[in-house]
Enzyme design. Structure first.
Site, PDB file in Angstrom:
ATOM      1  CE1 TYR A   1       0.669   1.209   1.732  1.00  0.00           C
ATOM      2  CE2 TYR A   1      -0.823   2.439   3.166  1.00  0.00           C
ATOM      3  CZ  TYR A   1      -0.561   1.326   2.386  1.00  0.00           C
ATOM      4  OH  TYR A   1      -1.502   0.344   2.249  1.00  0.00           O
TER       5      TYR A   1
ATOM      6  CE  LYS B   1      -1.806   1.065  -1.179  1.00  0.00           C
ATOM      7  NZ  LYS B   1      -1.986  -0.007  -2.182  1.00  0.00           N
TER       8      LYS B   1
ATOM      9  CB  VAL C   1      -6.193  -7.304   6.750  1.00  0.00           C
ATOM     10  CG1 VAL C   1      -6.123  -8.824   6.735  1.00  0.00           C
ATOM     11  CG2 VAL C   1      -7.469  -6.823   6.078  1.00  0.00           C
TER      12      VAL C   1
END
Length: 309
Positions: A196, A200, A227
Site C-alpha cells: 500500500y 501511494k 478517516v
C-alpha cells in the site's frame, strides 16, 4: 504512579505544516460558501460507492451546487446510496452512476465517453478509488494480493486520468483540476504496508509528472488524514488516530477546485492543514521543493570532483 495521557491529535501535530490544523470542516472549506460554488461544473469521482468518495467528495460537491456528478465504483448498491444522498442534498445536481472497475481500461473509457456525451466535458477528476488488499509482512504476503494493491491504486489512477485527459484536451478551455487521493503512509514505513505505501508513493510521483506535462491543469496529491473507513478499521494500530471526517476531505477538494490553486500543483497536501495559511505562503511553496517527495541530503557544490575517466 502517574500515567501519560494519550493525545489523539498527536499524528496531526507531527505532520503539521501550518500552525492551525483541523479534523472537520471549517469556514474556509465549507462547500456551501458562495465563493466555493461549483455551479456549471461536471465532476468525476472514482471510488464513489462508499467511504470518502461517498460521504466526503460526492456529498460536498453536491452542497457546492455542482452541475453534475459522475459516480464511478464497483458496487451498484453503493452507487445507488451515494446517488440518493446527493439527490437529498441537492436535487438540482445531475447524477450519473456507472458501475465499473478502475482497472478495466475498456470499461473506464466507455464510462467516460458515456458521461461526456450526456453531461459534457468534466472540469474535475477525483481519483479516490483505492484499496489495501492485505496487511502483512513481505515474507507472508502472497504475490497476487500484493500486486492487486498496485493494480487498483496505481494502474486505476493512471487509467482514469488518461481517460480524463483525452476529453479535457491538452489545454482545457476551462479551469481544470485533478485530485489524487494518497495517504500519510506514503511517507514512512508503516508495519504491514509494503504494498500500500509504495503504491501511494507512486501516485504522488505520478502527480508530479501530471503537473509538469500539463501545467494548465492543477494536479494535487490530497492526503485525507485518518478517516473512519473500512480500510482504516482494517489496520488495528490506526484505531487511536482515527478522527478526520470525510466531510473535511470533501470540503477541501471543493476548495482545491475553486480559483487558482496552481501553487499546489504537483504537491502533497494534508486536509488537516489550514488553507488560508497555505495561501499566505504560496510563493514559497510554488518556487521551492516544499511539499514534494524527494531524496534528503546535501548534494553538489564547488568541492565535488569526479575521477576515473
Amino acid at each position: 504512579m502517574a500515567t501519560l495521557e494519550f493525545d489523539p491529535d498527536c499524528a496531526v501535530k507531527e505532520i503539521a505544516f501550518t500552525r492551525k490544523n483541523y479534523r472537520d470542516v471549517y469556514p474556509a472549506v465549507d462547500p456551501t460558501r458562495p465563493e466555493l460554488s461549483q455551479e456549471g461544473k461536471v465532476i468525476f469521482i472514482t471510488g464513489a460507492s462508499r467511504g470518502i468518495g461517498q460521504l466526503g467528495f460526492a456529498v460536498s460537491f453536491a452542497r457546492a451546487n455542482a452541475a453534475a456528478l459522475v459516480l464511478l465504483g464497483r458496487s451498484s448498491e453503493g452507487l445507488t446510496e451515494t446517488e440518493r444522498l446527493v439527490n437529498e442534498i441537492n436535487p438540482s445536481t445531475k447524477v450519473l452512476s456507472i458501475p465499473v472497475d478502475v482497472t478495466d481500461e475498456a470499461g473506464m473509457n466507455k464510462a467516460f465517453e458515456t458521461a461526456v456525451e450526456k453531461l459534457g466535458v468534466p472540469q474535475v477528476l477525483i481519483n479516490n478509488a483505492g484499496q489495501l488488499v492485505k496487511l502483512d509482512t513481505i515474507v507472508n504476503t502472497d504475490v497476487e494480493s500484493w500486486w492487486k494493491t498496485q493494480e487498483i491504486n496505481v494502474k486505476g489512477t493512471f487509467i482514469a486520468t488518461k481517460a480524463f485527459l483525452k476529453h479535457v484536451g491538452e489545454v482545457p478551455s476551462a479551469p481544470t483540476t485533478i485530485i489524487n487521493v494518497i495517504s500519510t503512509a506514503s511517507q514512512g514505513v508503516p508495519p504491514g504496508m509494503s504494498s500500500y505505501s509504495p503504491s501511494k508513493l507512486a501516485v504522488s510521483k505520478f502527480t508530479q509528472f501530471l503537473a509538469m506535462e500539463h501545467p494548465t491543469i492543477t494536479s494535487v496529491n490530497l492526503d485525507p488524514g485518518v478517516v473512519a473507513t473500512n480500510m482504516a478499521h482494517s489496520v488495528p494500530w490506526l484505531a487511536p488516530f482515527i478522527g478526520d471526517t470525510p466531510e473535511l476531505s470533501g470540503g477541501t477538494a471543493v476548495w482545491l477546485a475553486t480559483g487558482d490553486r496552481s501553487f499546489l500543483s504537483g504537491k502533497y497536501f494534508n486536509v488537516c492543514w489550514n488553507v488560508e495559511e497555505l495561501e499566505s505562503r504560496k510563493e514559497e511553496i510554488k518556487s521551492g521543493r516544499l511539499l514534494t517527495f524527494t531524496l534528503n541530503g546535501k548534494f553538489g557544490g564547488p568541492d565535488v570532483t569526479v575521477e576515473g575517466k
